[in-house]
Design a protein around this motif. Structure first.
Motif: not given
Ligand code: PAP
Length: 322
Positions: A282-286, A155-157, A62-68, A213-215, A147-149
Motif C-alpha cells: 500500500f504505497r500511494r494507490g493513485i 514506478v510502482s515496481l 506485477p504492481k497493477s492492483g493485485t492486492t485490490w 484496467k486499474y484506472e 492491468c495498469r498503465n
Molecule cells: P503485487 O503485484 O506485488 O501483488 P499489487 O497489489 O499489484 O502488488 O501492487 C501494489 C499497487 O497497488 C501499489 O501501487 P502504488 O505503488 O502505485 O501505490 C498499491 O498502492 C496499490 N494498491 C494496493 N491496494 C490498493 C487498493 N485497495 N486500491 C487501489 N490501489 C491499491
C-alpha cells in the motif's frame, strides 16, 4: 549483460540476465522474464496444477492492483459467508486470503492437495496467458485479468523492488530500471506482451476471460464491481443494490480502508523468500504518480512503445499520457 545458456536438466534454452532489477535475477523462458528461482516451479505447475471449472483465476501484471483485486474478489464471492464486522479481511492481508499459485509445492513431482479449499476456489498468479497451467485453459474456468498503465506500473515496481535491497544499499537508479523495463526486461515481462496475451484471450473468450484496467476501476468502481460480480457468476441482486452493498464493498476494499488496518500496517508476508511488510503493498494507490518520477523523455518513450505495441489491437490507456 545477457548471455545464452542451456540448463541441461530442464532442456530449455535460456538467456540469463545476470543483473536484473537486483531484487531477483531474471531468466527468459518462452519469451517472458521470470525470476530464475521460479522457473522450474512455473514449468511443473503448468503441467500439474489441476484446475476445476468453478475455479476463479486472478492474474495481473506485477504492481497493477493485485492486492485490490484479491480483496474485491474475495469479498464479492464470499459475501453471504462473512459480514463486515467479522470479516477475514479485517485481520488478514488479501495475499494470505487469495494465495498465489505456490510453485514450491510442485517440486519433486509433487501435486498439492487443494481439493478442500472453499468453493469457488480463488487463485492468483502473475503468469503470462501463454504460460498458464494447461488445465486452466482446458477446464474453461473463469480468468480475471487486471492491468495498469505502463508508467504507473513501472514506478510502482521500481519502488517495490527497492524494498528487496539490503538496508545499506542505495535504491536502483530509476534510469537503470527504466531501461530494463522499456527493453521488456521486468518480472513476468515484457509488460506489453503480458497485456496482449490476456487482451486477445478476452476478445476470443469474453465469457471466460475478463480484462480490467486499474484506472477504470478507480474511475468508476461501482460499475466495475457489478461487472466483476456478474462475471464471477454472483451478480448483485436488486435488493443488495438497493441496500448499498456495492458501495459498501467498494469502501471496505478501498486503498484507504485496507491500508489503515493493523494487519496491513504491521503484519508481514513471504515474497521471493523474504518476509515483506504488508504495508509495502500500500504505497500511494493513485493514477498518475508517474508524473512525480519520470522525465518527459521517459514518459514519451513509454507512450510511443505502448502505441506501437498495443494500439493496433485496440488496447489503450486513457488520460494517463498527459
Ligand atoms: P503485487 O503485484 O506485488 O501483488 P499489487 O497489489 O499489484 O502488488 O501492487 C501494489 C499497487 O497497488 C501499489 O501501487 P502504488 O505503488 O502505485 O501505490 C498499491 O498502492 C496499490 N494498491 C494496493 N491496494 C490498493 C487498493 N485497495 N486500491 C487501489 N490501489 C491499491
Amino acid at each position: 549483460m545477457a548471455t545464452s545458456n542451456i540448463v541441461p536438466e530442464l532442456e530449455v534454452p535460456l538467456s540469463i540476465v545476470e543483473k536484473g532489477w537486483k531484487s531477483s535475477h531474471l531468466t527468459q523462458y518462452q519469451g517472458f522474464w521470470l525470476p530464475i528461482e521460479f522457473l522450474s516451479g512455473v514449468m511443473a505447475c503448468r503441467e500439474r496444477f489441476e484446475a476445476c471449472k468453478d475455479d476463479i483465476m486472478l492474474n495481473t501484471t506485477p504492481k497493477s492492483g493485485t492486492t485490490w483485486l484479491k480483496a474485491l474478489t474475495f469479498t464479492i464471492s464470499n459475501r453471504t459467508r462473512h459480514d463486515f464486522h467479522n470479516h477475514p479481511l479485517l485481520t488478514t492481508n488479501p495475499h494470505a486470503l487469495v494465495p498465489n499459485l505456490k510453485l514450491d509445492q510442485y517440486a519433486d513431482d509433487k501435486v498439492p492437495d487443494l481439493t478442500n479449499l472453499p468453493s469457488p476456489r480463488l487463485f492468483c498468479s502473475h503468469f503470462p496467458y501463454e504460460l498458464l497451467p494447461t488445465s486452466i485453459i482446458e477446464s474453461n474456468c473463469r480468468i480475471i485479468y487486471l492491468c495498469r498503465n505502463p508508467k504507473d506500473a513501472f514506478v510502482s515496481l521500481w519502488h517495490f523492488s527497492n524494498n528487496f535491497l539490503p538496508e545499506d544499499e542505495p535504491p536502483v537508479p530509476i534510469e537503470e530500471a527504466f531501461e530494463l523495463f522499456h527493453g521488456g526486461i521486468s518480472i513476468f515481462g515484457p509488460f506489453w506482451e503480458h497485456l496482449l496475451g490476456y487482451w486477445k484471450a478476452s476478445l476470443e473468450r469474453p465469457e471466460r476471460v475478463l480484462f480490467m484496467k486499474y484506472e477504470e476501476l478507480k474511475e468508476d468502481p461501482t460499475f466495475h464491481l457489478k461487472r466483476l460480480a456478474e462475471f464471477l457468476g454472483f451478480p448483485f441482486s436488486i435488493e443488495e443494490e438497493r441496500q448499498g452493498l456495492v458501495e459498501k464493498i467498494e469502501r471496505f476494499c478501498s486503498f484507504e480502508s485496507l491500508m489503515s488496518l493493523e494487519v496491513n500496517k504491521s503484519g508481514k508476508i513471504g515474497v521471493l523468500g523474504k518476509a515483506m511488510p504488508n504495508k509495502n503493498f500500500f504505497r500511494r494507490g493513485i493514477v498518475g504518480d508517474w508524473k512525480n518520477h519520470l522525465t518527459a523523455e521517459m514518459s514519451e518513450k513509454l507512450d510511443q512503445l505502448s502505441q506501437q505495441k498495443l494500439e493496433a489491437f485496440g488496447l489503450t490507456f486513457k488520460d494517463v499520457g498527459k
